[in-house]
Design a protein around this motif. Structure first.
Motif, PDB file in Angstrom:
ATOM      1  N   MET A  80      20.829 -16.840 -77.250  1.00 21.70           N
ATOM      2  CA  MET A  80      21.115 -17.342 -78.596  1.00 21.70           C
ATOM      3  C   MET A  80      20.549 -18.742 -78.803  1.00 21.70           C
ATOM      4  N   LYS A  81      20.618 -19.577 -77.761  1.00 20.87           N
ATOM      5  CA  LYS A  81      20.129 -20.944 -77.885  1.00 20.87           C
ATOM      6  C   LYS A  81      18.605 -21.016 -77.908  1.00 20.87           C
ATOM      7  N   THR A  82      17.947 -20.086 -77.260  1.00 28.16           N
ATOM      8  CA  THR A  82      16.484 -20.142 -77.194  1.00 28.16           C
ATOM      9  C   THR A  82      15.853 -19.250 -78.257  1.00 28.16           C
ATOM     10  N   ARG A  83      15.815 -17.973 -78.008  1.00 31.12           N
ATOM     11  CA  ARG A  83      15.150 -17.049 -78.949  1.00 31.12           C
ATOM     12  C   ARG A  83      15.819 -17.013 -80.314  1.00 31.12           C
ATOM     13  N   GLY A  84      17.140 -17.004 -80.317  1.00 34.03           N
ATOM     14  CA  GLY A  84      17.867 -16.928 -81.592  1.00 34.03           C
ATOM     15  C   GLY A  84      17.574 -18.113 -82.489  1.00 34.03           C
ATOM     16  N   ARG A  85      17.659 -19.306 -81.935  1.00 29.67           N
ATOM     17  CA  ARG A  85      17.374 -20.509 -82.727  1.00 29.67           C
ATOM     18  C   ARG A  85      15.915 -20.551 -83.167  1.00 29.67           C
ATOM     19  N   THR A  86      15.012 -20.158 -82.288  1.00 28.95           N
ATOM     20  CA  THR A  86      13.586 -20.157 -82.625  1.00 28.95           C
ATOM     21  C   THR A  86      13.304 -19.202 -83.785  1.00 28.95           C
ATOM     22  N   GLU A  87      13.912 -18.029 -83.738  1.00 28.27           N
ATOM     23  CA  GLU A  87      13.706 -17.026 -84.798  1.00 28.27           C
ATOM     24  C   GLU A  87      14.240 -17.526 -86.137  1.00 28.27           C
ATOM     25  N   ILE A  88      15.400 -18.139 -86.130  1.00 30.72           N
ATOM     26  CA  ILE A  88      15.976 -18.650 -87.387  1.00 30.72           C
ATOM     27  C   ILE A  88      15.140 -19.808 -87.923  1.00 30.72           C
ATOM     28  N   ALA A  89      14.662 -20.677 -87.053  1.00 34.83           N
ATOM     29  CA  ALA A  89      13.798 -21.784 -87.489  1.00 34.83           C
ATOM     30  C   ALA A  89      12.522 -21.238 -88.128  1.00 34.83           C
ATOM     31  N   ARG A  90      11.988 -20.149 -87.556  1.00 32.80           N
ATOM     32  CA  ARG A  90      10.793 -19.516 -88.119  1.00 32.80           C
ATOM     33  C   ARG A  90      11.086 -18.968 -89.514  1.00 32.80           C
ATOM     34  N   GLN A  91      12.231 -18.336 -89.688  1.00 32.94           N
ATOM     35  CA  GLN A  91      12.616 -17.773 -90.989  1.00 32.94           C
ATOM     36  C   GLN A  91      12.778 -18.887 -92.027  1.00 32.94           C
ATOM     37  N   ILE A  92      13.371 -19.989 -91.635  1.00 28.61           N
ATOM     38  CA  ILE A  92      13.561 -21.116 -92.558  1.00 28.61           C
ATOM     39  C   ILE A  92      12.210 -21.691 -92.964  1.00 28.61           C
ATOM     40  N   ALA A  93      11.331 -21.859 -91.998  1.00 29.59           N
ATOM     41  CA  ALA A  93       9.990 -22.399 -92.293  1.00 29.59           C
ATOM     42  C   ALA A  93       9.219 -21.473 -93.219  1.00 29.59           C
ATOM     43  N   GLU A  94       9.324 -20.177 -92.968  1.00 31.24           N
ATOM     44  CA  GLU A  94       8.649 -19.187 -93.806  1.00 31.24           C
ATOM     45  C   GLU A  94       9.168 -19.255 -95.241  1.00 31.24           C
ATOM     46  N   ALA A  95      10.483 -19.342 -95.393  1.00 31.31           N
ATOM     47  CA  ALA A  95      11.089 -19.395 -96.724  1.00 31.31           C
ATOM     48  C   ALA A  95      10.745 -20.711 -97.422  1.00 31.31           C
ATOM     49  N   ARG A  96      10.679 -21.802 -96.657  1.00 33.87           N
ATOM     50  CA  ARG A  96      10.346 -23.109 -97.223  1.00 33.87           C
ATOM     51  C   ARG A  96       8.921 -23.112 -97.784  1.00 33.87           C
ATOM     52  N   ASP A  97       8.040 -22.373 -97.127  1.00 32.90           N
ATOM     53  CA  ASP A  97       6.642 -22.308 -97.555  1.00 32.90           C
ATOM     54  C   ASP A  97       6.460 -21.552 -98.869  1.00 32.90           C
TER      55      ASP A  97
ATOM     56  N   ALA B 190      19.487 -17.779 -97.657  1.00 28.91           N
ATOM     57  CA  ALA B 190      19.938 -16.762 -96.695  1.00 28.91           C
ATOM     58  C   ALA B 190      19.633 -17.208 -95.265  1.00 28.91           C
ATOM     59  N   ALA B 191      18.461 -17.784 -95.048  1.00 27.70           N
ATOM     60  CA  ALA B 191      18.080 -18.244 -93.711  1.00 27.70           C
ATOM     61  C   ALA B 191      18.978 -19.399 -93.262  1.00 27.70           C
ATOM     62  N   LYS B 192      19.313 -20.308 -94.179  1.00 20.92           N
ATOM     63  CA  LYS B 192      20.206 -21.413 -93.838  1.00 20.92           C
ATOM     64  C   LYS B 192      21.620 -20.896 -93.518  1.00 20.92           C
ATOM     65  N   ASP B 193      22.074 -19.895 -94.282  1.00 14.60           N
ATOM     66  CA  ASP B 193      23.378 -19.280 -94.004  1.00 14.60           C
ATOM     67  C   ASP B 193      23.374 -18.630 -92.628  1.00 14.60           C
ATOM     68  N   ALA B 194      22.280 -17.909 -92.322  1.00 16.97           N
ATOM     69  CA  ALA B 194      22.153 -17.254 -91.017  1.00 16.97           C
ATOM     70  C   ALA B 194      22.174 -18.299 -89.900  1.00 16.97           C
ATOM     71  N   GLN B 195      21.538 -19.437 -90.157  1.00 22.38           N
ATOM     72  CA  GLN B 195      21.520 -20.506 -89.166  1.00 22.38           C
ATOM     73  C   GLN B 195      22.945 -21.023 -88.912  1.00 22.38           C
ATOM     74  N   GLY B 196      23.702 -21.209 -89.976  1.00 17.48           N
ATOM     75  CA  GLY B 196      25.082 -21.673 -89.833  1.00 17.48           C
ATOM     76  C   GLY B 196      25.938 -20.690 -89.048  1.00 17.48           C
ATOM     77  N   LEU B 197      25.796 -19.405 -89.345  1.00 17.46           N
ATOM     78  CA  LEU B 197      26.550 -18.378 -88.624  1.00 17.46           C
ATOM     79  C   LEU B 197      26.154 -18.336 -87.156  1.00 17.46           C
ATOM     80  N   HIS B 198      24.851 -18.446 -86.911  1.00 15.08           N
ATOM     81  CA  HIS B 198      24.341 -18.419 -85.538  1.00 15.08           C
ATOM     82  C   HIS B 198      24.901 -19.597 -84.734  1.00 15.08           C
ATOM     83  N   GLU B 199      24.898 -20.776 -85.327  1.00 14.26           N
ATOM     84  CA  GLU B 199      25.423 -21.958 -84.639  1.00 14.26           C
ATOM     85  C   GLU B 199      26.927 -21.828 -84.392  1.00 14.26           C
ATOM     86  N   MET B 200      27.628 -21.183 -85.325  1.00 16.17           N
ATOM     87  CA  MET B 200      29.059 -20.961 -85.149  1.00 16.17           C
ATOM     88  C   MET B 200      29.307 -20.021 -83.965  1.00 16.17           C
ATOM     89  N   LYS B 201      28.486 -18.972 -83.840  1.00 16.65           N
ATOM     90  CA  LYS B 201      28.613 -18.036 -82.718  1.00 16.65           C
ATOM     91  C   LYS B 201      28.329 -18.745 -81.396  1.00 16.65           C
TER      92      LYS B 201
END
Length: 158
Positions: A22-39, A51-62
């Motif tokens: 979760m700390k490695t691949r999970g965070r990397t995947e969410i960061a990629r989604q946020i960057a994609e959406a930001r673009d 949605a990507a920011k919400d997913a990031q918050g849920l992921h960090e909570m987990k």
């Protein structure tokens, strides 16, 4: 006060691997989604970004919850388990007094429970009802379908 949970070495290692994933691949995947959406432009009207920011918050909570679980986790020394009583990591063979069905369960922590493999949580109604019982004793356990009476046939170490 934090609740200490007992695990098998295998179960604790599985939780540590999940946290690392979760700390490695999970965070990397969410960061990629946020960057994609930001673009994609204006962030104030960008549902993908939200949605990507919400997913990031849920992921960090987990991640936080898993870190808390691991900080209170202890490996249970299986050689110290008293097999005269049902306890954590005991394998218990029980018989349903009503229909005669026999089943065998290993009592484990909540995170390690998996009914398909016969591992039930010590916090489940059946797990709680069996804790501390001896061979030959009856356990009346309240389950959603009503009260079921089980006879403890055998206790062993998993």
């Amino acid at each position: 006060m934090a609740k200490i949970s007992y695990y098998t070495e295998e179960g604790l290692n599985r939780l540590k691997a999940e946290l690392n994933e979760m700390k490695t691949r999970g965070r990397t995947e969410i960061a990629r989604q946020i960057a994609e959406a930001r673009d994609k432009g204006d962030l104030s009207e960008n549902a993908e970004y939200d949605a990507a920011k919400d997913a990031q918050g849920l992921h960090e909570m987990k991640i936080s919850k898993l870190e808390e679980i691991l900080s209170n986790a202890r490996i249970l020394d299986e050689s110290s388990i008293d097999t005269s009583l049902v306890a954590v990591l005991s394998t218990v063979k029980i018989k349903n007094r009503k229909n005669g069905a026999e089943m065998s369960y290993t009592l484990v922590s909540e995170e390690e429970a998996d009914l398909k493999t016969g591992r039930i949580s010590v916090g489940s109604p059946i797990g709680k009802g069996l804790l501390g019982k001896k061979v030959g004793e009856m356990a009346e356990i309240k389950i959603p379908a009503g009260v079921v009476e089980f006879e403890v046939l055998e206790i062993s170490r998993s």
